[in-house]
Structure formats: structure tokens, C-alpha cells
Scaffold this active site. Structure first.
Site, short mmCIF file in Angstrom:
data_model
loop_
_atom_site.label_atom_id
_atom_site.label_comp_id
_atom_site.label_asym_id
_atom_site.label_seq_id
_atom_site.Cartn_x
_atom_site.Cartn_y
_atom_site.Cartn_z
N HIS A 221 0.84 -1.20 0.00
CA HIS A 221 0.00 0.00 0.00
C HIS A 221 0.87 1.26 0.00
CE1 HIS A 221 -3.56 2.43 1.38
NE2 HIS A 221 -2.60 3.14 1.95
N GLU A 222 1.87 1.30 0.87
CA GLU A 222 2.73 2.48 0.97
C GLU A 222 3.62 2.63 -0.25
OE1 GLU A 222 2.28 4.78 3.28
OE2 GLU A 222 0.64 3.48 3.92
N HIS B 218 1.70 4.24 -3.05
CA HIS B 218 1.62 5.71 -2.95
C HIS B 218 2.82 6.36 -3.64
CE1 HIS B 218 -1.91 6.41 -0.56
NE2 HIS B 218 -1.48 5.76 0.50
N GLU C 147 -6.17 6.59 -1.45
CA GLU C 147 -6.14 5.41 -0.60
C GLU C 147 -6.67 4.18 -1.33
OE1 GLU C 147 -5.15 5.29 3.28
OE2 GLU C 147 -3.95 6.19 1.70
#
Length: 274
Positions: free
Chosen positions: A148-149, A152, A205
């Protein structure tokens, strides 16, 4: 005379905003199997190279402070685990962004009760021990967080948000010139704000969720673990909630979206395990 000057400044301000804050539509990543196709808009005031340089400077400051305080990489087994999972995910980053495989990736574990992890532009990652100790994620769940990070960073969400903030700040600066007040627009403070103060948008997100699921699946981690991970995150902290969940849909909506994404990339996971 003052009225005429104000009119001239307003006229110059409009032209200045148009010239300085012109945003170009870009595709920062390929769509992957998960299908991320949204066009993003980046300001010419926020060059990718400059933002990465600022991110690296800020990261070095965070790491130096943690080292001075005796909070950096204290548990060798935790560090090795985080680094191993990160390396497997980064090896798959080229699916979305080929040149990202060669970014100067770096990951450290910082002793803090905060349930959090983040990735700066250009691939500088920090994981807090609060995430590891309180959530107690499996390897697949930790891969969901890190994926997820990383997503980004691949998607340049920070640059997109800084672009929006800088455009707003320029408008305020021009207004200040007309009214005689003070306003500033600073790349470094804008990056700090979007990374550590302001919550991510729901759109960002969701993209990071979906891309992270695909990265995990391709790296050989069960993508369905993202669902249990975010359920654990939602339960963390009793009545409060971690930074991760500040702008996202309800746990039920998020679980449904992640379940759909996981099902979509299950063939990739099964292929990676062969």
C-alpha cells in the site's frame, strides 16, 4: 492610485497563476492487472526530481533523529523481516513503473507506539514498531501494508497533492500582494504537510489499496490478507483509529473492495507460488 495598483496586481496575478501553476495531465504508472488508469495532474512548480531530493533530505533527518534517540532498527529480526518483504515487493514494482525498480529504495524500523508506516517519494520507507507489536501482522498482512505504501510512491500521490497545495498557495500569495498581507509557498513544508499531517484522499487510498494487493500477489503473498489486515487496523486503538484509516470508506466498504481486488489478482498469486 492604490486602486489602480491593486487592479494591475490582480491582472498580473491571474496571468501568474496560469503560467506558474499550469498542471499537465500525466500517467505516472501503467495500469497493471488491477486496472489503475486515472489521469493525474501535476504542477510545473513541483518537478519530480526536486520533490524526491526534498523527500530524501527529510527522510535522512527522520532517520538521524531516530538513531540519535536510540530508536532506529533496534530489533534485528524485525528489521530483517521488513527488509525481506520490502525487497520482494520492490522487485515487482516494474509492473507498474519499470524505472522504479532502480530507485534507491531504503527501509528502516523506528521504535514508536504509533501504528503506522509510510513511503516517501522515491522509495524511502519507515515502519513503526507499534504496527508490528500491536497489529501483529502475518507476513502477508505486512506485505499488504508495505505494498500500500509503496503504491503511494509509485503513483506519486504526494507530488499530486503537493501540486494542488502549491497552486492554492500561489493564489494566496497573489491575494496577499493585493491586500498587503503575508503568504508563502514552500515545497519542503508542503511535502511535510501531505506526508505527516494531512490525510490522504479517499481516491488515493483506494488506488494504493488495489495496487498494493497486486504487488503482494505478484510477490507471492496471499492478497486476501489485505482484508484481515485492515480489519485488524480498524480494531486498533479502541475508540480511535490509526492514521491509515482517517479518510477511507467504512470497514465494510473497504473489505468489499479489497475482496474484489484480491479475487482479481489471485491467479497472479497462484502463479507466483509455483
Amino acid at each position: 492610485m492604490r486602486s489602480r495598483l491593486a487592479m494591475l496586481l490582480r491582472g498580473f496575478g491571474v496571468a501568474g497563476v496560469l503560467a506558474l501553476t499550469a498542471c499537465a495531465g500525466v500517467q505516472t504508472t501503467q495500469s497493471g492487472a488491477i486496472g489503475i488508469n486515472r489521469t493525474q495532474y501535476m504542477s510545473s512548480m513541483v518537478p519530480e526530481s526536486q520533490l524526491r531530493q526534498e523527500a530524501e533530505t527529510q527522510y535522512e533527518q527522520v532517520i538521524a533523529q531516530a538513531r540519535t534517540q536510540g530508536k532506529l532498527d533496534r530489533n534485528a529480526s524485525q528489521v530483517k523481516r521488513v527488509q525481506t518483504i520490502t525487497n520482494k515487493l520492490v522487485a515487482q514494482a516494474g509492473i507498474f513503473r519499470p524505472e522504479a525498480v532502480n530507485w534507491p529504495w531504503e527501509v528502516h524500523v523506528i521504535s514508536s507506539d504509533e501504528v503506522n508506516a509510510w513511503c516517501m517519494p522515491g522509495g524511502k520507507i519507515a515502519v513503526y514498531t507499534g504496527l508490528l507489536d500491536k497489529i501483529k501482522p502475518t507476513d502477508a498482512e505486512l506485505a499488504a501494508v508495505l505494498g500500500h505504501e509503496i503504491a503511494h510512491a509509485l503513483r506519486e500521490h504526494a507530488r499530486e497533492r503537493v501540486s494542488q497545495q502549491m497552486v492554492t498557495n500561489v493564489g494566496l500569495t497573489i491575494l496577499a500582494a493585493v491586500t498587503g498581507s503575508k503568504a508563502t509557498a514552500d515545497l519542503g513544508s508542503s511535502l511535510t504537510s501531505v506526508m505527516f499531517t494531512l490525510p490522504n484522499s479517499r481516491e488515493h487510498e483506494t488506488e494504493a489499496d488495489r495496487m498494493g494487493v497486486e504487488l503482494a500477489a505478484r510477490a507471492g503473498y496471499d492478497p486476501r490478507a489485505a482484508v484481515t489486515l485492515w480489519q485488524k487496523m480498524a480494531q486498533a486503538g479502541g475508540g480511535g483509529q490509526p492514521e491509515f484509516l482517517s479518510t477511507h470508506p467504512s470497514p465494510a466498504s473497504r473489505s468489499a473492495d479489497l475482496q474484489q481486488a484480491a479475487a482479481q489478482v489471485m491467479p497472479l498469486y497462484e502463479a507466483a507460488r509455483r
